[in-house]
Design a protein around this motif. Structure first.
Motif, mmCIF file in Angstrom:
data_model
loop_
_atom_site.group_PDB
_atom_site.id
_atom_site.type_symbol
_atom_site.label_atom_id
_atom_site.label_comp_id
_atom_site.label_asym_id
_atom_site.label_seq_id
_atom_site.Cartn_x
_atom_site.Cartn_y
_atom_site.Cartn_z
ATOM 1 N N ARG A 96 20.873 55.018 -17.051
ATOM 2 C CA ARG A 96 20.690 54.266 -18.283
ATOM 3 C C ARG A 96 20.204 52.858 -17.989
ATOM 4 N N THR A 97 19.624 52.242 -19.021
ATOM 5 C CA THR A 97 19.181 50.862 -18.868
ATOM 6 C C THR A 97 20.384 49.926 -18.979
ATOM 7 N N VAL A 98 20.375 48.859 -18.201
ATOM 8 C CA VAL A 98 21.405 47.834 -18.382
ATOM 9 C C VAL A 98 20.775 46.532 -18.874
ATOM 10 N N GLU A 99 19.449 46.536 -18.971
ATOM 11 C CA GLU A 99 18.744 45.394 -19.546
ATOM 12 C C GLU A 99 17.582 45.955 -20.367
ATOM 13 N N ASP A 157 24.207 39.383 0.614
ATOM 14 C CA ASP A 157 23.177 39.291 1.652
ATOM 15 C C ASP A 157 22.024 40.255 1.398
ATOM 16 N N ASN A 158 22.375 41.493 0.998
ATOM 17 C CA ASN A 158 21.355 42.535 0.962
ATOM 18 C C ASN A 158 20.686 42.708 -0.386
ATOM 19 N N ARG A 159 21.367 42.287 -1.446
ATOM 20 C CA ARG A 159 20.744 42.390 -2.751
ATOM 21 C C ARG A 159 20.949 41.084 -3.496
ATOM 22 N N PRO A 160 20.352 40.020 -2.968
ATOM 23 C CA PRO A 160 20.581 38.697 -3.551
ATOM 24 C C PRO A 160 20.104 38.663 -5.007
ATOM 25 N N GLY A 161 20.824 37.915 -5.815
ATOM 26 C CA GLY A 161 20.447 37.800 -7.212
ATOM 27 C C GLY A 161 21.152 38.794 -8.111
ATOM 28 N N LEU A 162 21.578 39.908 -7.524
ATOM 29 C CA LEU A 162 22.197 40.947 -8.342
ATOM 30 C C LEU A 162 23.504 40.475 -8.954
ATOM 31 N N MET A 163 24.309 39.769 -8.157
ATOM 32 C CA MET A 163 25.631 39.371 -8.634
ATOM 33 C C MET A 163 25.563 38.411 -9.818
ATOM 34 N N SER A 164 24.590 37.520 -9.793
ATOM 35 C CA SER A 164 24.492 36.573 -10.905
ATOM 36 C C SER A 164 23.793 37.207 -12.110
ATOM 37 N N ARG A 165 23.051 38.249 -11.856
ATOM 38 C CA ARG A 165 22.260 38.858 -12.930
ATOM 39 C C ARG A 165 23.050 39.854 -13.763
ATOM 40 N N LEU A 166 23.997 40.558 -13.138
ATOM 41 C CA LEU A 166 24.665 41.669 -13.808
ATOM 42 C C LEU A 166 26.145 41.378 -14.048
ATOM 43 N N SER A 167 26.754 42.153 -14.936
ATOM 44 C CA SER A 167 28.167 41.941 -15.261
ATOM 45 C C SER A 167 29.064 42.291 -14.083
ATOM 46 N N LYS A 169 31.728 43.891 -14.217
ATOM 47 C CA LYS A 169 32.146 45.283 -14.375
ATOM 48 C C LYS A 169 31.184 46.231 -13.654
ATOM 49 N N LEU A 170 29.904 45.999 -13.861
ATOM 50 C CA LEU A 170 28.897 46.855 -13.232
ATOM 51 C C LEU A 170 28.902 46.685 -11.716
ATOM 52 N N ILE A 171 28.961 45.439 -11.269
ATOM 53 C CA ILE A 171 28.977 45.178 -9.826
ATOM 54 C C ILE A 171 30.188 45.846 -9.180
ATOM 55 N N ALA A 172 31.332 45.690 -9.837
ATOM 56 C CA ALA A 172 32.565 46.281 -9.288
ATOM 57 C C ALA A 172 32.424 47.794 -9.165
ATOM 58 N N SER A 173 31.843 48.426 -10.175
ATOM 59 C CA SER A 173 31.702 49.886 -10.132
ATOM 60 C C SER A 173 30.691 50.291 -9.057
ATOM 61 N N TYR A 174 29.779 49.377 -8.722
ATOM 62 C CA TYR A 174 28.828 49.640 -7.643
ATOM 63 C C TYR A 174 29.504 49.497 -6.283
ATOM 64 N N LEU A 175 30.474 48.600 -6.218
ATOM 65 C CA LEU A 175 31.175 48.364 -4.952
ATOM 66 C C LEU A 175 32.385 49.265 -4.764
ATOM 67 N N GLY A 176 32.718 50.006 -5.797
ATOM 68 C CA GLY A 176 33.849 50.923 -5.696
ATOM 69 C C GLY A 176 35.192 50.228 -5.755
ATOM 70 N N SER A 183 36.926 40.164 -9.280
ATOM 71 C CA SER A 183 37.044 38.791 -9.784
ATOM 72 C C SER A 183 37.852 37.916 -8.816
ATOM 73 N N ARG A 184 38.948 38.471 -8.332
ATOM 74 C CA ARG A 184 39.810 37.698 -7.431
ATOM 75 C C ARG A 184 39.134 37.421 -6.092
ATOM 76 N N LEU A 185 38.535 38.449 -5.520
ATOM 77 C CA LEU A 185 37.937 38.288 -4.196
ATOM 78 C C LEU A 185 36.746 37.328 -4.229
ATOM 79 N N LYS A 186 36.014 37.363 -5.344
ATOM 80 C CA LYS A 186 34.878 36.458 -5.486
ATOM 81 C C LYS A 186 35.327 35.009 -5.273
ATOM 82 N N GLY A 187 36.524 34.713 -5.814
ATOM 83 C CA GLY A 187 37.051 33.361 -5.715
ATOM 84 C C GLY A 187 37.308 32.905 -4.296
ATOM 85 N N LYS A 188 37.491 33.868 -3.408
ATOM 86 C CA LYS A 188 37.835 33.520 -2.015
ATOM 87 C C LYS A 188 36.627 33.258 -1.126
#
Lengths: 189, 189
Positions: A96-99, A157-167, A169-176, A183-188
DNA sequence: ATATTGCCTTGACATTTGTCACGATTTCAG
DNA sequence: CTGAAATCGTGACAAATGTCAAGGCAATAT
């Protein structure tokens, strides 16, 4: 925007205007809003998509019907469920489209005609396949070997820009991992 | 045992004795004991292997130099590091035997000659690639979506025989969990 | 045959991650 | 523009998994 597709093909088939035009003539345009389905699991995948603008999510549902994302495809890349498309078997995945997205797609008939008539198109397919495969291998090794925090670093490192571009929720589901852990780990960092 | 390879090719190239003989003539035999390296990360992958007997492990090291296994390849299957082999770039992965193995391998020169001279061999390569890709996709979705216990069930369903054939240590590294967790969860089935 | 090595299991405990809940903020559609 | 919905960060607690350690068993080599 069909220039995106043209340029992509020129880079791979060489600057042979006749052949390029023949290939491009088999592609149709498709404009989509956010959150529109392109493929539902169980259906047979009919098309191969080229993303000229926007972003697609390839995902499955787990037992509790949470989404888990196998791939995120941004502009200037190809997207399909190649296994279903190639064998004409039901798809295990959803797309599905996310944008808001602008896509060019070729159906199976056009695809096969190109495979037969344009030898270089075979190479394009082989490249899509090799690229998709290489991607998958990276992703598996990332998953098996890295902790959640390391996966986040890997993504940056490998997909720069993705984290700031997408929600998140989506990133987390991509990372498993769960949204909260993400959210917590990002802070560290 | 070269019959294994011949039969495998007949099934895919059709029963064209001349072509089959030409293809087979480019393969050499390799007999290996347990735990012998076929490829070390950093090296360029020189060959594509056909496993006639035995079993290979494709793996990487994580930061603490634990092994994590991306693939386990048993008899009648192909094994290589296709990305390194195709682009002649250094391999990110290691390959080694986990059992006494009988292999047939083709080097890059022979491979390319076959790709040019035998059109059906292109199809074989494409099939190897498609199969490897499909495998990887399954594996990613398995990893992202399933719990450790579910992964063990998945392994029993999708690769029957593997669990009884190989060490728990190897299986655990394939499933991305520790030996101990694997041992404990197995008991709950 | 025997010594050695590796493998499997289990316990105790630490660490990581998930789940549920809530409020603050942002985004989106009518 | 505005109300509804989604997103994001955070706390508290539960569940899952990893790590370290030890002992018994099986496989392997000399």
């Amino acid at each position: 925007m069909k220039n995106m597709l043209r340029q992509h093909l020129v880079d791979r088939l060489g600057d042979n205007t006749d052949k390029i035009d023949e290939v491009i003539s088999h592609f149709k345009i498709l404009r989509k809003k956010r959150n529109e389905m392109l493929l539902n699991q169980g259906e047979i995948c009919k098309n191969v998509y080229f993303v000229a603008r926007g972003c697609l999510q390839v995902f499955v549902y787990d037992a509790e019907s949470n989404e888990t994302t196998r791939d995120i495809v941004v502009e200037n890349n190809w997207c399909s469920e190649l296994i279903s498309f190639g064998n004409q078997t039901p798809s295990n995945e959803n797309i599905r489209t996310v944008e808001i997205s602008e896509l060019y797609y070729i159906d199976r008939q056009g695809f096969q005609k190109m495979m037969e008539n344009v030898p270089q198109f075979r190479n394009v397919y082989q490249q899509i396949l090799e690229y998709s495969y290489a991607n998958s291998v990276y992703r598996i090794n990332t998953f098996v070997a890295l902790s959640s925090l390391e996966r986040i670093k890997w993504l940056m490192d490998n997909r720069p820009g993705l984290m700031s571009r997408l929600s998140g929720k989506l990133i987390a589901s991509y990372l498993g991992i769960s949204q909260e852990t993400f959210s917590r780990l990002k802070g560290k960092l």
